[in-house]
Design a protein around this motif. Structure first.
Motif, PDB file in Angstrom:
ATOM      1  N   PRO A 171       0.821  -1.211   0.000  1.00  0.00           N
ATOM      2  CA  PRO A 171       0.000   0.000   0.000  1.00  0.00           C
ATOM      3  C   PRO A 171       0.860   1.268   0.000  1.00  0.00           C
ATOM      4  N   LEU A 172       0.322   2.311  -0.614  1.00  0.00           N
ATOM      5  CA  LEU A 172       1.028   3.593  -0.690  1.00  0.00           C
ATOM      6  C   LEU A 172       0.817   4.396   0.577  1.00  0.00           C
ATOM      7  N   GLY A 173       1.861   5.115   0.972  1.00  0.00           N
ATOM      8  CA  GLY A 173       1.726   6.080   2.045  1.00  0.00           C
ATOM      9  C   GLY A 173       1.119   7.362   1.483  1.00  0.00           C
ATOM     10  N   ALA A 174       0.744   8.284   2.357  1.00  0.00           N
ATOM     11  CA  ALA A 174       0.072   9.519   1.942  1.00  0.00           C
ATOM     12  C   ALA A 174       0.931  10.357   0.994  1.00  0.00           C
ATOM     13  N   ASP A 175       2.208  10.528   1.308  1.00  0.00           N
ATOM     14  CA  ASP A 175       3.082  11.350   0.453  1.00  0.00           C
ATOM     15  C   ASP A 175       3.273  10.725  -0.921  1.00  0.00           C
ATOM     16  N   ASP A 176       3.492   9.414  -0.955  1.00  0.00           N
ATOM     17  CA  ASP A 176       3.657   8.723  -2.234  1.00  0.00           C
ATOM     18  C   ASP A 176       2.383   8.795  -3.065  1.00  0.00           C
ATOM     19  N   ALA A 177       1.237   8.661  -2.411  1.00  0.00           N
ATOM     20  CA  ALA A 177      -0.040   8.729  -3.116  1.00  0.00           C
ATOM     21  C   ALA A 177      -0.258  10.117  -3.709  1.00  0.00           C
ATOM     22  N   GLU A 178       0.091  11.159  -2.976  1.00  0.00           N
ATOM     23  CA  GLU A 178      -0.047  12.537  -3.486  1.00  0.00           C
ATOM     24  C   GLU A 178       0.838  12.746  -4.713  1.00  0.00           C
ATOM     25  N   ARG A 179       2.081  12.321  -4.627  1.00  0.00           N
ATOM     26  CA  ARG A 179       3.029  12.491  -5.739  1.00  0.00           C
ATOM     27  C   ARG A 179       2.567  11.706  -6.970  1.00  0.00           C
ATOM     28  N   LEU A 180       2.175  10.464  -6.765  1.00  0.00           N
ATOM     29  CA  LEU A 180       1.730   9.630  -7.874  1.00  0.00           C
ATOM     30  C   LEU A 180       0.435  10.161  -8.482  1.00  0.00           C
ATOM     31  N   ALA A 181      -0.481  10.641  -7.648  1.00  0.00           N
ATOM     32  CA  ALA A 181      -1.732  11.212  -8.157  1.00  0.00           C
ATOM     33  C   ALA A 181      -1.458  12.426  -9.029  1.00  0.00           C
ATOM     34  N   ALA A 182      -0.492  13.258  -8.654  1.00  0.00           N
ATOM     35  CA  ALA A 182      -0.144  14.424  -9.476  1.00  0.00           C
ATOM     36  C   ALA A 182       0.401  13.983 -10.833  1.00  0.00           C
ATOM     37  N   MET A 183       1.210  12.943 -10.843  1.00  0.00           N
ATOM     38  CA  MET A 183       1.746  12.433 -12.117  1.00  0.00           C
ATOM     39  C   MET A 183       0.621  11.873 -12.987  1.00  0.00           C
ATOM     40  N   LEU A 184      -0.241  11.077 -12.389  1.00  0.00           N
ATOM     41  CA  LEU A 184      -1.323  10.466 -13.151  1.00  0.00           C
ATOM     42  C   LEU A 184      -2.329  11.515 -13.635  1.00  0.00           C
ATOM     43  N   LYS A 185      -2.561  12.536 -12.820  1.00  0.00           N
ATOM     44  CA  LYS A 185      -3.461  13.611 -13.241  1.00  0.00           C
ATOM     45  C   LYS A 185      -2.883  14.326 -14.462  1.00  0.00           C
ATOM     46  N   ALA A 186      -1.587  14.573 -14.450  1.00  0.00           N
ATOM     47  CA  ALA A 186      -0.940  15.215 -15.601  1.00  0.00           C
ATOM     48  C   ALA A 186      -1.049  14.338 -16.842  1.00  0.00           C
ATOM     49  N   LEU A 187      -0.968  13.043 -16.659  1.00  0.00           N
ATOM     50  CA  LEU A 187      -1.043  12.109 -17.786  1.00  0.00           C
ATOM     51  C   LEU A 187      -2.473  11.900 -18.288  1.00  0.00           C
ATOM     52  N   ALA A 188      -3.465  12.357 -17.530  1.00  0.00           N
ATOM     53  CA  ALA A 188      -4.858  12.129 -17.904  1.00  0.00           C
ATOM     54  C   ALA A 188      -5.354  13.073 -18.999  1.00  0.00           C
ATOM     55  N   ASP A 189      -4.522  13.998 -19.439  1.00  0.00           N
ATOM     56  CA  ASP A 189      -4.913  14.944 -20.489  1.00  0.00           C
ATOM     57  C   ASP A 189      -4.367  14.465 -21.838  1.00  0.00           C
ATOM     58  N   PRO A 190      -5.217  14.339 -22.864  1.00  0.00           N
ATOM     59  CA  PRO A 190      -4.757  13.824 -24.160  1.00  0.00           C
ATOM     60  C   PRO A 190      -3.669  14.673 -24.809  1.00  0.00           C
ATOM     61  N   THR A 191      -3.755  15.980 -24.678  1.00  0.00           N
ATOM     62  CA  THR A 191      -2.712  16.834 -25.274  1.00  0.00           C
ATOM     63  C   THR A 191      -1.394  16.639 -24.551  1.00  0.00           C
ATOM     64  N   ARG A 192      -1.447  16.508 -23.232  1.00  0.00           N
ATOM     65  CA  ARG A 192      -0.205  16.270 -22.475  1.00  0.00           C
ATOM     66  C   ARG A 192       0.403  14.938 -22.844  1.00  0.00           C
ATOM     67  N   LEU A 193      -0.431  13.941 -23.067  1.00  0.00           N
ATOM     68  CA  LEU A 193       0.097  12.645 -23.502  1.00  0.00           C
ATOM     69  C   LEU A 193       0.806  12.780 -24.844  1.00  0.00           C
ATOM     70  N   ARG A 194       0.241  13.553 -25.748  1.00  0.00           N
ATOM     71  CA  ARG A 194       0.883  13.768 -27.052  1.00  0.00           C
ATOM     72  C   ARG A 194       2.201  14.519 -26.881  1.00  0.00           C
ATOM     73  N   VAL A 195       2.191  15.581 -26.064  1.00  0.00           N
ATOM     74  CA  VAL A 195       3.420  16.342 -25.815  1.00  0.00           C
ATOM     75  C   VAL A 195       4.474  15.427 -25.222  1.00  0.00           C
ATOM     76  N   LEU A 196       4.097  14.689 -24.189  1.00  0.00           N
ATOM     77  CA  LEU A 196       5.031  13.785 -23.523  1.00  0.00           C
ATOM     78  C   LEU A 196       5.579  12.739 -24.480  1.00  0.00           C
ATOM     79  N   SER A 197       4.735  12.189 -25.325  1.00  0.00           N
ATOM     80  CA  SER A 197       5.214  11.158 -26.246  1.00  0.00           C
ATOM     81  C   SER A 197       6.227  11.721 -27.234  1.00  0.00           C
ATOM     82  N   HIS A 198       6.041  12.968 -27.643  1.00  0.00           N
ATOM     83  CA  HIS A 198       7.004  13.594 -28.561  1.00  0.00           C
ATOM     84  C   HIS A 198       8.338  13.870 -27.870  1.00  0.00           C
ATOM     85  N   VAL A 199       8.297  14.203 -26.584  1.00  0.00           N
ATOM     86  CA  VAL A 199       9.542  14.401 -25.835  1.00  0.00           C
ATOM     87  C   VAL A 199      10.209  13.045 -25.600  1.00  0.00           C
ATOM     88  N   ALA A 200       9.426  12.060 -25.181  1.00  0.00           N
ATOM     89  CA  ALA A 200       9.982  10.746 -24.835  1.00  0.00           C
ATOM     90  C   ALA A 200      10.600  10.031 -26.030  1.00  0.00           C
TER      91      ALA A 200
END
Length: 116
Positions: free
Chosen positions: A23-52
């Motif tokens: 199980p995740l601790g509170a700090d890890d869950a907050e950090r991971l949620a911020a990453m996943l929230k950023a990845l939940a946008d289709p344009t950000r996924l496209r931007v990220l894929s072009h960088v990656a």
């Protein structure tokens, strides 16, 4: 009214669907949620894929506006969100900012979501 079919429970080993890290601790869950929230946008996924796709090569916002066909302010907004989430690193090089992927962030996402 339709009849409900109840399937018998299958014998499932605990390792079948268990998170590898526990199980995740509170700090890890907050950090991971911020990453996943950023990845939940289709344009950000496209931007990220072009960088990656560039691997270790840095990318500028100008490179992305041409490749994605979206305006520079829109690209900059999404790059900023990806940097804030810890998925990209921004380095200023003279007049231009260059962006690269943070491999450790993706390793963390994979590790946490691994249902080994």
């Amino acid at each position: 009214m339709a009849a409900t079919t109840i399937l018998p429970l299958q014998d499932v080993s605990p390792a079948c669907c268990a998170l590898g890290e526990g199980p995740l601790g509170a700090d890890d869950a907050e950090r991971l949620a911020a990453m996943l929230k950023a990845l939940a946008d289709p344009t950000r996924l496209r931007v990220l894929s072009h960088v990656a796709v560039q691997g270790c090569e840095a990318v500028t916002a100008g490179d992305l506006t041409d490749a994605l066909g979206i305006s520079q302010p829109t690209v900059s907004h999404h790059l900023k969100k990806l940097v804030e989430a810890g998925l990209l690193v921004r380095e200023q090089r003279g007049r231009f900012a260059e962006f690269t992927v943070v491999p450790e962030s993706f390793a963390e996402i994979r590790r946490v979501l691994d249902l080994g």
